[in-house]
Design a protein around this motif. Sequence first.
Motif, mmCIF file in Angstrom:
data_model
loop_
_atom_site.group_PDB
_atom_site.id
_atom_site.type_symbol
_atom_site.label_atom_id
_atom_site.label_comp_id
_atom_site.label_asym_id
_atom_site.label_seq_id
_atom_site.Cartn_x
_atom_site.Cartn_y
_atom_site.Cartn_z
ATOM 1 N N TYR A 1 43.337 -9.508 -64.901
ATOM 2 C CA TYR A 1 43.804 -10.161 -66.113
ATOM 3 C C TYR A 1 45.284 -10.524 -65.987
ATOM 4 O O TYR A 1 46.075 -9.737 -65.484
ATOM 5 C CB TYR A 1 43.619 -9.225 -67.317
ATOM 6 N N LEU B 1 36.814 -18.988 -74.158
ATOM 7 C CA LEU B 1 35.934 -18.135 -74.969
ATOM 8 C C LEU B 1 36.672 -17.638 -76.203
ATOM 9 O O LEU B 1 37.909 -17.663 -76.259
ATOM 10 C CB LEU B 1 35.422 -16.950 -74.150
ATOM 11 N N ILE C 1 38.495 -17.522 -66.952
ATOM 12 C CA ILE C 1 38.325 -17.520 -68.407
ATOM 13 C C ILE C 1 39.692 -17.449 -69.050
ATOM 14 O O ILE C 1 40.587 -16.769 -68.546
ATOM 15 C CB ILE C 1 37.506 -16.280 -68.853
ATOM 16 N N TRP D 1 37.828 -6.883 -71.736
ATOM 17 C CA TRP D 1 37.321 -7.799 -72.753
ATOM 18 C C TRP D 1 36.303 -8.782 -72.187
ATOM 19 O O TRP D 1 35.329 -9.124 -72.838
ATOM 20 C CB TRP D 1 38.464 -8.612 -73.363
ATOM 21 N N CYS D 2 36.559 -9.262 -70.969
ATOM 22 C CA CYS D 2 35.691 -10.263 -70.342
ATOM 23 C C CYS D 2 35.020 -9.696 -69.098
ATOM 24 O O CYS D 2 34.773 -10.413 -68.128
ATOM 25 C CB CYS D 2 36.497 -11.503 -69.966
ATOM 26 N N CYS E 1 35.508 -12.468 -76.371
ATOM 27 C CA CYS E 1 35.141 -12.782 -74.991
ATOM 28 C C CYS E 1 33.698 -12.376 -74.703
ATOM 29 O O CYS E 1 32.822 -12.650 -75.515
ATOM 30 C CB CYS E 1 36.117 -12.154 -73.992
ATOM 31 N N ASP E 2 33.428 -11.738 -73.575
ATOM 32 C CA ASP E 2 32.071 -11.332 -73.191
ATOM 33 C C ASP E 2 32.181 -10.177 -72.207
ATOM 34 O O ASP E 2 32.389 -10.382 -71.020
ATOM 35 C CB ASP E 2 31.328 -12.507 -72.556
ATOM 36 N N PHE F 1 41.080 -16.536 -73.052
ATOM 37 C CA PHE F 1 40.700 -16.130 -74.408
ATOM 38 C C PHE F 1 41.927 -15.517 -75.059
ATOM 39 O O PHE F 1 42.899 -15.171 -74.384
ATOM 40 C CB PHE F 1 39.522 -15.151 -74.384
#
Length: 82
Positions: free
Chosen positions: A16, A51, A72, A10-11, A55-56, A74
């Motif tokens: 994670y 985020l 991050i 996702w990011c 996400c990014d 999210f």
Amino acid sequence: GGFKAGSGGWCGGGIYFATTRHDTDSKAIGPHSHTGFIIVATVDVGKVLHLNKTCDRSMTGKKLARRGYNSIVFNPGDGDEH
């Protein structure tokens, strides 16, 4: 040794972490994760960038550092991920 960042997510590629054991029921579900794995750990996430749920996917460690952050958080809809 140690943890190695994945190549996507996702990011972007990373490591994670879910915040609860229950959250892993819906998170460790990638095509190569099988049934996932739980490691109980205390993680120093540093300065956190918050985020939105999408996400990014193009995020990298370098991009994150340039923005002044270490990690991050999210929520894709099933609980926070770091």
